[in-house]
Design a protein around this motif. Sequence first.
Motif, PDB file in Angstrom:
ATOM      1  N   LEU A   5       0.861  -1.184   0.000  1.00  0.00           N
ATOM      2  CA  LEU A   5       0.000   0.000   0.000  1.00  0.00           C
ATOM      3  C   LEU A   5       0.890   1.223   0.000  1.00  0.00           C
ATOM      4  CD1 LEU A   5      -2.606  -0.995   2.755  1.00  0.00           C
ATOM      5  CD2 LEU A   5      -2.855  -1.194   0.256  1.00  0.00           C
ATOM      6  N   ARG A   6       0.626   2.164  -0.915  1.00  0.00           N
ATOM      7  CA  ARG A   6       1.434   3.381  -0.922  1.00  0.00           C
ATOM      8  C   ARG A   6       0.843   4.372   0.066  1.00  0.00           C
ATOM      9  NH1 ARG A   6       3.640   7.301  -5.742  1.00  0.00           N
ATOM     10  NH2 ARG A   6       4.569   8.855  -4.365  1.00  0.00           N
ATOM     11  N   ASP A  19      -7.170   1.552   8.172  1.00  0.00           N
ATOM     12  CA  ASP A  19      -8.477   0.908   8.012  1.00  0.00           C
ATOM     13  C   ASP A  19      -8.394  -0.278   7.043  1.00  0.00           C
ATOM     14  OD1 ASP A  19     -11.359   1.054   8.615  1.00  0.00           O
ATOM     15  OD2 ASP A  19     -11.498   1.315   6.438  1.00  0.00           O
ATOM     16  N   ILE A  20      -7.679  -0.086   5.938  1.00  0.00           N
ATOM     17  CA  ILE A  20      -7.532  -1.193   4.969  1.00  0.00           C
ATOM     18  C   ILE A  20      -6.846  -2.379   5.646  1.00  0.00           C
ATOM     19  CG2 ILE A  20      -6.370  -1.935   2.851  1.00  0.00           C
ATOM     20  CD1 ILE A  20      -6.763   0.919   1.753  1.00  0.00           C
ATOM     21  N   LEU A  21      -5.803  -2.073   6.419  1.00  0.00           N
ATOM     22  CA  LEU A  21      -5.059  -3.152   7.075  1.00  0.00           C
ATOM     23  C   LEU A  21      -5.931  -3.883   8.097  1.00  0.00           C
ATOM     24  CD1 LEU A  21      -1.532  -1.514   7.552  1.00  0.00           C
ATOM     25  CD2 LEU A  21      -2.236  -3.240   5.862  1.00  0.00           C
ATOM     26  N   ALA A  22      -6.787  -3.125   8.752  1.00  0.00           N
ATOM     27  CA  ALA A  22      -7.648  -3.739   9.767  1.00  0.00           C
ATOM     28  C   ALA A  22      -8.727  -4.609   9.130  1.00  0.00           C
ATOM     29  CB  ALA A  22      -8.281  -2.651  10.628  1.00  0.00           C
ATOM     30  N   HIS A  23      -8.967  -4.393   7.844  1.00  0.00           N
ATOM     31  CA  HIS A  23     -10.024  -5.166   7.161  1.00  0.00           C
ATOM     32  C   HIS A  23      -9.478  -5.894   5.943  1.00  0.00           C
ATOM     33  CE1 HIS A  23     -12.122  -1.901   9.363  1.00  0.00           C
ATOM     34  NE2 HIS A  23     -12.908  -2.908   9.697  1.00  0.00           N
ATOM     35  N   GLN A  24      -8.349  -6.559   6.107  1.00  0.00           N
ATOM     36  CA  GLN A  24      -7.713  -7.217   4.956  1.00  0.00           C
ATOM     37  C   GLN A  24      -8.567  -8.345   4.396  1.00  0.00           C
ATOM     38  OE1 GLN A  24      -3.398  -7.962   5.286  1.00  0.00           O
ATOM     39  NE2 GLN A  24      -3.455  -6.627   7.076  1.00  0.00           N
ATOM     40  N   GLU A  83       1.611  -7.288   1.756  1.00  0.00           N
ATOM     41  CA  GLU A  83       2.831  -7.674   2.474  1.00  0.00           C
ATOM     42  C   GLU A  83       3.789  -6.510   2.675  1.00  0.00           C
ATOM     43  OE1 GLU A  83       4.647 -11.158   0.796  1.00  0.00           O
ATOM     44  OE2 GLU A  83       2.742 -12.262   0.782  1.00  0.00           O
ATOM     45  N   GLY A  84       3.392  -5.330   2.198  1.00  0.00           N
ATOM     46  CA  GLY A  84       4.331  -4.231   2.359  1.00  0.00           C
ATOM     47  C   GLY A  84       3.662  -2.873   2.340  1.00  0.00           C
ATOM     48  N   ALA A 140       3.238  -2.059  12.127  1.00  0.00           N
ATOM     49  CA  ALA A 140       3.673  -2.794  13.329  1.00  0.00           C
ATOM     50  C   ALA A 140       2.717  -3.907  13.791  1.00  0.00           C
ATOM     51  CB  ALA A 140       3.940  -1.807  14.464  1.00  0.00           C
ATOM     52  N   PRO A 141       1.392  -3.681  13.817  1.00  0.00           N
ATOM     53  CA  PRO A 141       0.524  -4.733  14.342  1.00  0.00           C
ATOM     54  C   PRO A 141       0.437  -5.981  13.454  1.00  0.00           C
ATOM     55  CG  PRO A 141      -0.638  -2.597  14.210  1.00  0.00           C
ATOM     56  CD  PRO A 141       0.653  -2.451  13.477  1.00  0.00           C
TER      57      PRO A 141
END
Length: 419
Positions: A159-160, A191-196, A205-206, A233-234
């Motif tokens: 994700l940029r 938010d995107i990371l929390a709802h992968q 992955e990055g 980090a999480p």
Amino acid sequence: MLPTELSGALLNESIRYENGALWCDGVPLDALADAVGTPAYVYSAARLRANVARLQAAFAPLNATIHYSLKANANLAIVRLLAGLGLGMDAVSGGEIDRALRAGVDPARIVFAGVGKTPAELAYALDAGAGWINVESRDELRLLDRLAAERKVRPRVALRLNPGISARTHPHIATGHFGAKFGIAPEVVADILAHQSAAPHVAIEGLHVHIGSQLGRVEETIEAVREAQSLAAPYRTLRTLNIGGGFPVAYTGAERYPDPVQFAAALAPLLNGWQVKLEPGRSIIADAGLLLVSVLYVKHQGGHRFVITDGSMTELIRPALYEAVHPVIPLRAAPVAGPAIVAGPVCESADVLHRGADLPPLAPGDRLAVLVAGAYGMAMASNYNLRVKPPEVLIEDDTWRVVRRRETWDDLLRLEEDV
Ligand code: LLP
């Protein structure tokens, strides 16, 4: 003062005066201009190799993977040369992916970036097997997820992040602040990371963070990396950081920029345990290239010396677009007579290659070199005023070859239907 002294800091082992004549590696540039004509771009393979080696050595302690940013200069011969040195590629269009593949680059070593990839380009990248996709919006992620599902593949995604940081550089090439179109705001990344699970067909992955080009200091890059790390980090699956390109190069010789070793040293303590990716363009190719031009006319008016050359903003738009300074030096060293405005034939007042170049007396037929022109020179060249694009010449020691020929008027008509 001799031009040799003025631009000394910008000359290097490859591009230098010998007995008053300008050479590139083992080739005298006057003889080359006789053979290929002007304007013409000239690149030193030796300097390219040296620049790559310098970056690789600087970032070796970080075990970084280097992806050459094709947008700086995507000439096929140059891409092949750089791929041969072990570089991956950073592509920002289907055209650049195609160029990399044609140069023999392993698709797994291509990162596909860009704020506005079309569905067709994303599909092409997936079908080609591009190693990474740098995603720049929620919409793009959704589209990519759907295209991946259709193809039963699971692309690796970075994700940029737009970290909201203003880099010290020209406003046109600062990309990490909230006024720029690039990247995804931190709260949206979180938010995107929390709802992968909402995008099950991509593997996030990055994170990717490129805050600008021609970065004047390391501080903002450090800040951007910290921001990316705190978001990542999480998530244990998220251990790749692509920190983009942007390493600065000297255009006037007076700049005091950090070198790649300083960037690497400042970043090293932060990046332990992370897979690091870089996307340098300018720092690899800029000072390996120059533009050869010939003087057409000299005239004095309004207290200025105008040197009109056959090279113009259609070959090198950076001075017109960014007020960029590219040193202009004569192929034959001689004492400086005073400043000159070096301009081209294009019908635009902005068609100036250099305002205030310290040059010797010049006459029609004399030749000049516009230095540090390898990056974003030919890549941004145009056919405005129906000018043909210049040839590109690659020098290997004392041999040279035309790696792209000069366009012709027929080339300019090739795509028209009513001929
Ligand atoms: N990665 C990303 C996401 C980029 O946007 C860029 C450049 C690079 C890498 C490579 O940056 P470099 O290492 O070359 O600084 N035409 C302008 C430069 C535009 C740069 C655009 N992005 C110029 O002539 O100065």
